[in-house]
Design a protein around this motif. Structure first.
Motif, PDB file in Angstrom:
ATOM      1  N   ASN A   1      -8.503   4.098   3.069  1.00  0.00           N
ATOM      2  CA  ASN A   1      -7.487   5.121   2.793  1.00  0.00           C
ATOM      3  C   ASN A   1      -7.701   6.392   3.610  1.00  0.00           C
ATOM      4  O   ASN A   1      -7.065   7.413   3.349  1.00  0.00           O
ATOM      5  CB  ASN A   1      -7.422   5.438   1.294  1.00  0.00           C
TER       6      ASN A   1
ATOM      7  N   LYS B   1       0.830  -1.209   0.000  1.00  0.00           N
ATOM      8  CA  LYS B   1       0.000   0.000   0.000  1.00  0.00           C
ATOM      9  C   LYS B   1       0.866   1.262   0.000  1.00  0.00           C
ATOM     10  O   LYS B   1       0.496   2.273  -0.606  1.00  0.00           O
ATOM     11  CB  LYS B   1      -0.933   0.005   1.218  1.00  0.00           C
TER      12      LYS B   1
ATOM     13  N   GLY C   1      -7.570  -4.267  -3.076  1.00  0.00           N
ATOM     14  CA  GLY C   1      -6.444  -5.147  -2.776  1.00  0.00           C
ATOM     15  C   GLY C   1      -6.918  -6.548  -2.485  1.00  0.00           C
ATOM     16  O   GLY C   1      -8.066  -6.769  -2.081  1.00  0.00           O
TER      17      GLY C   1
ATOM     18  N   TYR D   1      -2.382  -4.976  -5.391  1.00  0.00           N
ATOM     19  CA  TYR D   1      -3.132  -3.751  -5.094  1.00  0.00           C
ATOM     20  C   TYR D   1      -3.256  -2.945  -6.371  1.00  0.00           C
ATOM     21  O   TYR D   1      -2.293  -2.819  -7.140  1.00  0.00           O
ATOM     22  CB  TYR D   1      -2.443  -2.946  -3.973  1.00  0.00           C
ATOM     23  N   GLN D   2      -4.471  -2.436  -6.591  1.00  0.00           N
ATOM     24  CA  GLN D   2      -4.767  -1.680  -7.814  1.00  0.00           C
ATOM     25  C   GLN D   2      -5.467  -0.381  -7.441  1.00  0.00           C
ATOM     26  O   GLN D   2      -6.526  -0.387  -6.790  1.00  0.00           O
ATOM     27  CB  GLN D   2      -5.650  -2.508  -8.751  1.00  0.00           C
ATOM     28  N   ALA D   3      -4.859   0.724  -7.835  1.00  0.00           N
ATOM     29  CA  ALA D   3      -5.457   2.032  -7.553  1.00  0.00           C
ATOM     30  C   ALA D   3      -6.693   2.251  -8.412  1.00  0.00           C
ATOM     31  O   ALA D   3      -6.827   1.702  -9.511  1.00  0.00           O
ATOM     32  CB  ALA D   3      -4.426   3.133  -7.821  1.00  0.00           C
ATOM     33  N   TYR D   4      -7.620   3.048  -7.883  1.00  0.00           N
ATOM     34  CA  TYR D   4      -8.821   3.507  -8.596  1.00  0.00           C
ATOM     35  C   TYR D   4      -9.805   2.384  -8.890  1.00  0.00           C
ATOM     36  O   TYR D   4     -10.527   2.420  -9.887  1.00  0.00           O
ATOM     37  CB  TYR D   4      -8.423   4.262  -9.881  1.00  0.00           C
TER      38      TYR D   4
ATOM     39  N   GLU E   1       0.716   2.306  -9.505  1.00  0.00           N
ATOM     40  CA  GLU E   1      -0.737   2.114  -9.433  1.00  0.00           C
ATOM     41  C   GLU E   1      -1.180   0.647  -9.406  1.00  0.00           C
ATOM     42  O   GLU E   1      -2.277   0.353  -8.926  1.00  0.00           O
ATOM     43  CB  GLU E   1      -1.400   2.829 -10.609  1.00  0.00           C
ATOM     44  N   ARG E   2      -0.368  -0.258  -9.933  1.00  0.00           N
ATOM     45  CA  ARG E   2      -0.725  -1.679  -9.905  1.00  0.00           C
ATOM     46  C   ARG E   2       0.519  -2.472  -9.519  1.00  0.00           C
ATOM     47  O   ARG E   2       1.483  -2.526 -10.285  1.00  0.00           O
ATOM     48  CB  ARG E   2      -1.248  -2.154 -11.263  1.00  0.00           C
TER      49      ARG E   2
ATOM     50  N   GLU F   1      -9.811  -0.945  -0.016  1.00  0.00           N
ATOM     51  CA  GLU F   1      -8.842  -0.597   1.019  1.00  0.00           C
ATOM     52  C   GLU F   1      -9.201   0.709   1.720  1.00  0.00           C
ATOM     53  O   GLU F   1      -9.596   1.684   1.092  1.00  0.00           O
ATOM     54  CB  GLU F   1      -7.450  -0.488   0.408  1.00  0.00           C
TER      55      GLU F   1
ATOM     56  N   ILE G   1       1.470   2.032  -3.486  1.00  0.00           N
ATOM     57  CA  ILE G   1       0.330   2.695  -4.132  1.00  0.00           C
ATOM     58  C   ILE G   1       0.373   4.192  -3.817  1.00  0.00           C
ATOM     59  O   ILE G   1       0.163   5.045  -4.688  1.00  0.00           O
ATOM     60  CB  ILE G   1      -1.002   2.072  -3.671  1.00  0.00           C
TER      61      ILE G   1
ATOM     62  N   THR H   1      -8.472   2.287  -3.629  1.00  0.00           N
ATOM     63  CA  THR H   1      -7.663   1.129  -4.032  1.00  0.00           C
ATOM     64  C   THR H   1      -8.379  -0.168  -3.687  1.00  0.00           C
ATOM     65  O   THR H   1      -9.008  -0.282  -2.640  1.00  0.00           O
ATOM     66  CB  THR H   1      -6.294   1.172  -3.311  1.00  0.00           C
TER      67      THR H   1
END
Length: 500
Positions: free
Chosen positions: A425, A240, A468, A276-279, A248-249, A423, A243, A466
């Protein structure tokens, strides 16, 4: 009867001792005659056994060179047969005195099952139709000083199999195939994620704060820094941070360590893959998970219908979805939406015979009901959604329903295969969750998280929305190789020392 058995065991030990003595004497003789196999540093292999069998029409009459372990030998005067096992399988070789020479043939006759040899010769087919190699030269590459078991596959002593995995791999082709499959599964996961734009990274194993999961860590001491440190129990908090840093990934496949018991599903060190993948959120993680499981099955197993025990697991059709509350209502006939507080939850737990601790909240007891009444029914792929906030300290709350979070677990064959979140944030909310975990730790929960100030600082810098997820690689391998226990898919599982 007992006396006769003891005499038989003693005779057997004496016979084995004599056979081992003979092998060492053979090695001494070879060395005295300038034929020490251990001075050989390399051997040029042109083909493997299965490659020769698959391409017989092309290779018939052609010279090849193979190397492997002698698994059987039949000496018949001036000509003999031996079976050599390599990575891909095994192949027969016809060894004749007139082809390899009198001295070499005399040496060959003294070779033992278990010795490693190199064989050069022409590919042919015997009168019985078996593809073989007509040896022109046989080279002893390694002298085996131990004796292979005769019927290793039939042994019920799994303890020896796990402790001596090298012997298990030699004697049991199914075991070797399982670990070849394991490697292919991990490679397939990597290819899939790389194709989705994910970046593979590595994060620390020795950490000052072991967070990201509910587990007791192993502790050790770092001499150079004169600090106590822990072995990681999860990959989450460092990934994280990446991220936050704009990667971003990201994903990592690595060992994690949890100071827990051993059973068919648990080993204190195991392989975890987290991404983990943002957005995106947990819905995006559900889509990715279903697609990845299907992709790996198709690529490695060549089918989405996977046999496991007495069941046939269908990874081809859409995975089922239900909330944890819905699942408990269906299988335990208890609706937690109608339960007001922890006191009422405990009263119903008493009625149903569900054991709990005094510190447990309504959410904790919901999870206990799920474990008691639901898990055993989840054979086919099923996403269990929306867990109670009390057991999900790193997850975003459900909009409009703060008692639950945007989390899912995938169950297959009644086992949790992965765990995913939208996730959390919000650094302010995260600090409060950590405080609740600290309180649980003080109340006796040895698996509770502790506050990670650097992680909170990262969240204050700002982490985008994100999704995850964490996957237990070992359990996925168990599924795709039809293996009943986690030790069957770990090359060297944790074992108690024999001198303890």
């Amino acid at each position: 009867m007992a006396e006769q058995q003891n005499q038989g065991n003693g005779q057997q030990e004496q016979d084995i001792h004599q056979l081992l003595k003979v092998r060492r004497e053979k090695l001494t003789t070879l060395q005295e005659n300038g034929k020490d196999p251990f001075v050989i540093t390399k051997y040029d292999v042109t083909h493997h056994s299965q490659e020769i069998k698959d391409n017989f029409e092309v290779l018939e009459g052609k010279a090849v060179s193979v190397a492997g372990r002698v698994m059987s030998k039949r000496v018949m005067g001036k000509a003999s047969f031996c079976n050599v096992q390599d990575l891909e399988g095994n192949i027969q070789s016809y060894v004749a005195r007139d082809s390899i020479g009198e001295e070499s043939y005399a040496d060959f006759k003294k070779y033992d099952v278990g010795d490693i040899v190199g064989i050069e010769g022409e590919v042919f087919k015997t009168k019985t139709g078996e593809i073989s190699i007509h040896a022109a030269k046989v080279t002893l590459l390694t002298k085996s000083l131990q004796i292979l078991p005769e019927k290793y596959h039939g042994l019920v002593n799994t303890d020896i199999r796990y402790r001596q995995r090298y012997t298990d791999l030699i004697m049991n082709e199914e075991v070797k195939n399982t670990f070849v499959m394991r490697s292919k599964i991990i490679s397939s996961i990597r290819r899939y994620l790389d194709g989705q734009g994910f970046l593979e990274v590595e994060t620390p194993m020795l950490v000052s704060n072991a967070g990201g999961a509910a587990a007791r860590p192993f502790e050790t001491h770092y001499n150079a820094l004169d600090e106590d440190v822990k072995l990681r129990i999860s990959l989450e908090l460092y990934l994280k941070r990446l991220i936050v840093g704009g990667l971003e990934r990201v994903y990592e496949i690595g060992r994690v360590f949890r100071n827990e018991g051993l059973d068919t599903r648990h080993n204190p060190e195991f392989t975890l893959m987290e991404l983990y993948q943002a957005y995106t959120d947990y819905n995006g993680m559900m889509e990715l998970t279903e697609n990845m499981f299907r992709h790996v099955a198709e690529e490695v197993c060549k089918t989405t219908m996977i046999p496991y025990g007495d069941d046939m697991i269908d990874l081809g059709k859409p995975f089922a979805k239900m909330t944890m509350v819905e699942a408990v209502k269906q299988y335990a006939d208890v609706d937690f939406d109608e339960i007001k507080d922890a006191a009422e939850a405990k009263r119903i737990a008493d009625e149903k015979g569900v054991h709990y601790e005094e510190r447990h909240t309504k959410g904790d007891i919901l999870n206990l009901f799920f474990e008691e009444f639901v898990e055993e029914h989840l054979v086919q792929p099923t996403f269990i959604l929306d867990h109670p906030v009390e057991i999900s300290p790193l997850t975003k709350k459900k909009p409009g329903n703060p008692d639950y979070v945007e989390r899912f677990e995938l169950f297959i064959t009644c086992r949790e295969m992965c765990n995913a979140y939208s996730e959390l944030n919000d650094p302010i909310d995260q600090r409060e969750r950590f405080k609740a975990q600290e309180a649980a730790l003080a109340a006796g929960d040895e698996e509770a998280n502790t506050t990670d100030e650097d992680f909170l600082n990262a969240l204050e810098i700002g982490m985008p929305p994100t999704g995850g997820i964490g996957y237990g690689i070992d359990r996925l391998v168990m599924l795709l190789t039809n293996s009943p226990a986690i030790r069957d898919v770990l090359l060297f599982p944790t074992m108690k020392s024999l001198d303890k």
